[in-house]
Design a protein around this motif. Structure first.
Motif, PDB file in Angstrom:
ATOM      1  N   ALA A  11       0.832  -1.200   0.000  1.00  0.00           N
ATOM      2  CA  ALA A  11       0.000   0.000   0.000  1.00  0.00           C
ATOM      3  C   ALA A  11       0.870   1.254   0.000  1.00  0.00           C
ATOM      4  CB  ALA A  11      -0.937   0.005   1.213  1.00  0.00           C
ATOM      5  N   ALA A  12       1.929   1.258   0.800  1.00  0.00           N
ATOM      6  CA  ALA A  12       2.835   2.414   0.845  1.00  0.00           C
ATOM      7  C   ALA A  12       3.507   2.609  -0.510  1.00  0.00           C
ATOM      8  CB  ALA A  12       3.883   2.226   1.938  1.00  0.00           C
ATOM      9  N   PHE A  13       3.907   1.539  -1.152  1.00  0.00           N
ATOM     10  CA  PHE A  13       4.543   1.615  -2.461  1.00  0.00           C
ATOM     11  C   PHE A  13       3.570   2.184  -3.495  1.00  0.00           C
ATOM     12  CE2 PHE A  13       7.364   0.655  -5.837  1.00  0.00           C
ATOM     13  CZ  PHE A  13       6.588   0.180  -6.877  1.00  0.00           C
ATOM     14  N   LEU A  14       2.330   1.715  -3.489  1.00  0.00           N
ATOM     15  CA  LEU A  14       1.338   2.200  -4.442  1.00  0.00           C
ATOM     16  C   LEU A  14       1.030   3.671  -4.230  1.00  0.00           C
ATOM     17  CD1 LEU A  14      -1.136  -0.814  -4.565  1.00  0.00           C
ATOM     18  CD2 LEU A  14       0.444  -0.068  -6.352  1.00  0.00           C
ATOM     19  N   VAL A  15       0.910   4.095  -2.976  1.00  0.00           N
ATOM     20  CA  VAL A  15       0.630   5.498  -2.681  1.00  0.00           C
ATOM     21  C   VAL A  15       1.800   6.364  -3.123  1.00  0.00           C
ATOM     22  CG1 VAL A  15       0.303   7.166  -0.825  1.00  0.00           C
ATOM     23  CG2 VAL A  15      -1.008   5.043  -0.835  1.00  0.00           C
ATOM     24  N   ALA A  16       3.016   5.971  -2.785  1.00  0.00           N
ATOM     25  CA  ALA A  16       4.196   6.754  -3.157  1.00  0.00           C
ATOM     26  C   ALA A  16       4.357   6.791  -4.668  1.00  0.00           C
ATOM     27  CB  ALA A  16       5.452   6.170  -2.496  1.00  0.00           C
ATOM     28  N   GLY A  17       4.165   5.677  -5.323  1.00  0.00           N
ATOM     29  CA  GLY A  17       4.296   5.616  -6.770  1.00  0.00           C
ATOM     30  C   GLY A  17       3.217   6.412  -7.471  1.00  0.00           C
ATOM     31  N   GLY A  18       2.004   6.370  -6.961  1.00  0.00           N
ATOM     32  CA  GLY A  18       0.899   7.089  -7.568  1.00  0.00           C
ATOM     33  C   GLY A  18       1.013   8.583  -7.397  1.00  0.00           C
ATOM     34  N   ALA A  19       1.600   9.046  -6.300  1.00  0.00           N
ATOM     35  CA  ALA A  19       1.698  10.473  -6.036  1.00  0.00           C
ATOM     36  C   ALA A  19       2.565  11.170  -7.074  1.00  0.00           C
ATOM     37  CB  ALA A  19       2.255  10.708  -4.635  1.00  0.00           C
ATOM     38  N   SER A  20       3.624  10.523  -7.509  1.00  0.00           N
ATOM     39  CA  SER A  20       4.505  11.164  -8.466  1.00  0.00           C
ATOM     40  C   SER A  20       3.922  11.130  -9.883  1.00  0.00           C
ATOM     41  CB  SER A  20       5.879  10.498  -8.448  1.00  0.00           C
ATOM     42  OG  SER A  20       5.770   9.159  -8.874  1.00  0.00           O
ATOM     43  N   ALA A  21       2.938  10.284 -10.117  1.00  0.00           N
ATOM     44  CA  ALA A  21       2.363  10.152 -11.445  1.00  0.00           C
ATOM     45  C   ALA A  21       1.125  11.024 -11.642  1.00  0.00           C
ATOM     46  CB  ALA A  21       2.016   8.689 -11.696  1.00  0.00           C
ATOM     47  N   ILE A  22       0.755  11.805 -10.649  1.00  0.00           N
ATOM     48  CA  ILE A  22      -0.442  12.634 -10.737  1.00  0.00           C
ATOM     49  C   ILE A  22      -0.167  13.840 -11.632  1.00  0.00           C
ATOM     50  CG2 ILE A  22      -2.055  14.096  -9.465  1.00  0.00           C
ATOM     51  CD1 ILE A  22      -1.702  12.209  -7.105  1.00  0.00           C
ATOM     52  N   ALA A  23      -0.999  14.033 -12.628  1.00  0.00           N
ATOM     53  CA  ALA A  23      -0.861  15.168 -13.538  1.00  0.00           C
ATOM     54  C   ALA A  23      -1.446  16.419 -12.895  1.00  0.00           C
ATOM     55  CB  ALA A  23      -1.573  14.856 -14.843  1.00  0.00           C
ATOM     56  N   ALA A  24      -0.879  17.555 -13.243  1.00  0.00           N
ATOM     57  CA  ALA A  24      -1.345  18.839 -12.713  1.00  0.00           C
ATOM     58  C   ALA A  24      -2.254  19.526 -13.728  1.00  0.00           C
ATOM     59  CB  ALA A  24      -0.148  19.731 -12.396  1.00  0.00           C
ATOM     60  N   GLU A  25      -3.138  20.372 -13.221  1.00  0.00           N
ATOM     61  CA  GLU A  25      -3.962  21.210 -14.083  1.00  0.00           C
ATOM     62  C   GLU A  25      -3.498  22.653 -13.913  1.00  0.00           C
ATOM     63  OE1 GLU A  25      -8.154  22.425 -13.173  1.00  0.00           O
ATOM     64  OE2 GLU A  25      -8.552  21.403 -15.083  1.00  0.00           O
ATOM     65  N   HIS A  26      -3.178  23.308 -15.016  1.00  0.00           N
ATOM     66  CA  HIS A  26      -2.754  24.701 -15.013  1.00  0.00           C
ATOM     67  C   HIS A  26      -3.909  25.527 -15.573  1.00  0.00           C
ATOM     68  CE1 HIS A  26       1.440  23.348 -14.439  1.00  0.00           C
ATOM     69  NE2 HIS A  26       1.023  22.313 -15.154  1.00  0.00           N
ATOM     70  N   VAL A  27      -4.206  26.634 -14.937  1.00  0.00           N
ATOM     71  CA  VAL A  27      -5.318  27.480 -15.374  1.00  0.00           C
ATOM     72  C   VAL A  27      -4.768  28.747 -16.005  1.00  0.00           C
ATOM     73  CG1 VAL A  27      -7.357  28.769 -14.648  1.00  0.00           C
ATOM     74  CG2 VAL A  27      -6.849  26.560 -13.603  1.00  0.00           C
ATOM     75  N   VAL A  28      -5.233  29.043 -17.216  1.00  0.00           N
ATOM     76  CA  VAL A  28      -4.873  30.264 -17.921  1.00  0.00           C
ATOM     77  C   VAL A  28      -6.164  31.047 -18.140  1.00  0.00           C
ATOM     78  CG1 VAL A  28      -3.970  31.238 -20.066  1.00  0.00           C
ATOM     79  CG2 VAL A  28      -2.885  29.215 -19.066  1.00  0.00           C
ATOM     80  N   LEU A  29      -6.203  32.261 -17.630  1.00  0.00           N
ATOM     81  CA  LEU A  29      -7.379  33.106 -17.780  1.00  0.00           C
ATOM     82  C   LEU A  29      -7.295  33.888 -19.085  1.00  0.00           C
ATOM     83  CD1 LEU A  29      -7.573  34.534 -14.160  1.00  0.00           C
ATOM     84  CD2 LEU A  29      -8.694  32.493 -15.071  1.00  0.00           C
ATOM     85  N   GLN A  30      -8.447  34.202 -19.629  1.00  0.00           N
ATOM     86  CA  GLN A  30      -8.559  35.059 -20.800  1.00  0.00           C
ATOM     87  C   GLN A  30      -9.337  36.288 -20.360  1.00  0.00           C
ATOM     88  OE1 GLN A  30     -10.324  31.576 -22.557  1.00  0.00           O
ATOM     89  NE2 GLN A  30      -9.204  32.015 -24.428  1.00  0.00           N
ATOM     90  N   LYS A  31      -8.655  37.426 -20.310  1.00  0.00           N
ATOM     91  CA  LYS A  31      -9.289  38.651 -19.825  1.00  0.00           C
ATOM     92  C   LYS A  31      -8.637  39.847 -20.501  1.00  0.00           C
ATOM     93  CE  LYS A  31     -10.964  40.799 -15.673  1.00  0.00           C
ATOM     94  NZ  LYS A  31     -11.240  40.632 -14.267  1.00  0.00           N
ATOM     95  N   GLY A  32      -9.454  40.790 -20.944  1.00  0.00           N
ATOM     96  CA  GLY A  32      -8.918  41.972 -21.608  1.00  0.00           C
ATOM     97  C   GLY A  32      -8.258  41.644 -22.932  1.00  0.00           C
ATOM     98  N   LYS A  33      -8.821  40.679 -23.643  1.00  0.00           N
ATOM     99  CA  LYS A  33      -8.277  40.207 -24.922  1.00  0.00           C
ATOM    100  C   LYS A  33      -6.821  39.762 -24.791  1.00  0.00           C
ATOM    101  CE  LYS A  33     -11.274  43.060 -27.773  1.00  0.00           C
ATOM    102  NZ  LYS A  33     -11.330  44.101 -28.808  1.00  0.00           N
ATOM    103  N   ALA A  34      -6.505  39.108 -23.660  1.00  0.00           N
ATOM    104  CA  ALA A  34      -5.147  38.615 -23.429  1.00  0.00           C
ATOM    105  C   ALA A  34      -5.193  37.360 -22.562  1.00  0.00           C
ATOM    106  CB  ALA A  34      -4.309  39.684 -22.735  1.00  0.00           C
ATOM    107  N   PHE A  35      -4.166  36.512 -22.724  1.00  0.00           N
ATOM    108  CA  PHE A  35      -3.983  35.396 -21.809  1.00  0.00           C
ATOM    109  C   PHE A  35      -3.349  35.944 -20.536  1.00  0.00           C
ATOM    110  CE2 PHE A  35      -3.729  33.062 -25.948  1.00  0.00           C
ATOM    111  CZ  PHE A  35      -4.803  32.212 -25.741  1.00  0.00           C
ATOM    112  N   SER A  36      -3.596  35.302 -19.410  1.00  0.00           N
ATOM    113  CA  SER A  36      -3.074  35.787 -18.129  1.00  0.00           C
ATOM    114  C   SER A  36      -1.562  35.629 -18.010  1.00  0.00           C
ATOM    115  CB  SER A  36      -3.767  35.080 -16.960  1.00  0.00           C
ATOM    116  OG  SER A  36      -3.604  33.673 -17.060  1.00  0.00           O
ATOM    117  N   THR A  37      -0.945  34.922 -18.940  1.00  0.00           N
ATOM    118  CA  THR A  37       0.502  34.756 -18.980  1.00  0.00           C
ATOM    119  C   THR A  37       0.927  34.610 -20.439  1.00  0.00           C
ATOM    120  OG1 THR A  37       2.368  33.480 -18.102  1.00  0.00           O
ATOM    121  CG2 THR A  37       0.406  32.244 -18.698  1.00  0.00           C
TER     122      THR A  37
END
Length: 108
Positions: A11-37
């Motif tokens: 169980a510890a191995f699966l939790v540790a292994g799964g944590a590093s494989a989690i993908a992130a979600e990045h949010v980009v806003l669209q405001k003022g006819k521009a991307f936030s970055t």
């Protein structure tokens, strides 16, 4: 007792292994006819969510080799996402507002 230790170790191995494989979600806003970055760096498998905070529609697309897509038009309050499944540079634009540009660097 020995069986419990083996199960706990697995169980510890699966939790540790799964944590590093989690993908992130990045949010980009669209405001003022521009991307936030102008540029973001993400990992392979991450997603980018585009959120329209303008009172008019946007159409986000890319013709890049690393990720080609067209999210179609969506209005204020709308959001659409892409998943980055290939390393490289993704040049993003808005078909409605050609001055809107964003570069996504996707690394392994």
């Amino acid at each position: 007792m020995r069986m419990w230790c083996i199960q706990a170790a697995c169980a510890a191995f699966l939790v540790a292994g799964g944590a590093s494989a989690i993908a992130a979600e990045h949010v980009v806003l669209q405001k003022g006819k521009a991307f936030s970055t102008k540029k973001i760096s993400v990992k392979l498998g991450d997603s980018v969510k585009f959120v329209n905070e303008d009172p008019f529609s946007h159409n986000v697309f890319s013709l890049s080799d690393a990720k080609s897509f067209d999210l179609g038009s969506y209005g204020q309050g709308g959001a659409k996402s892409i998943t980055l499944d290939k390393p490289g540079t993704v040049e993003v634009e808005c078909a409605v507002h050609p001055d809107m540009k964003l570069v996504i660097e996707v690394s392994k």
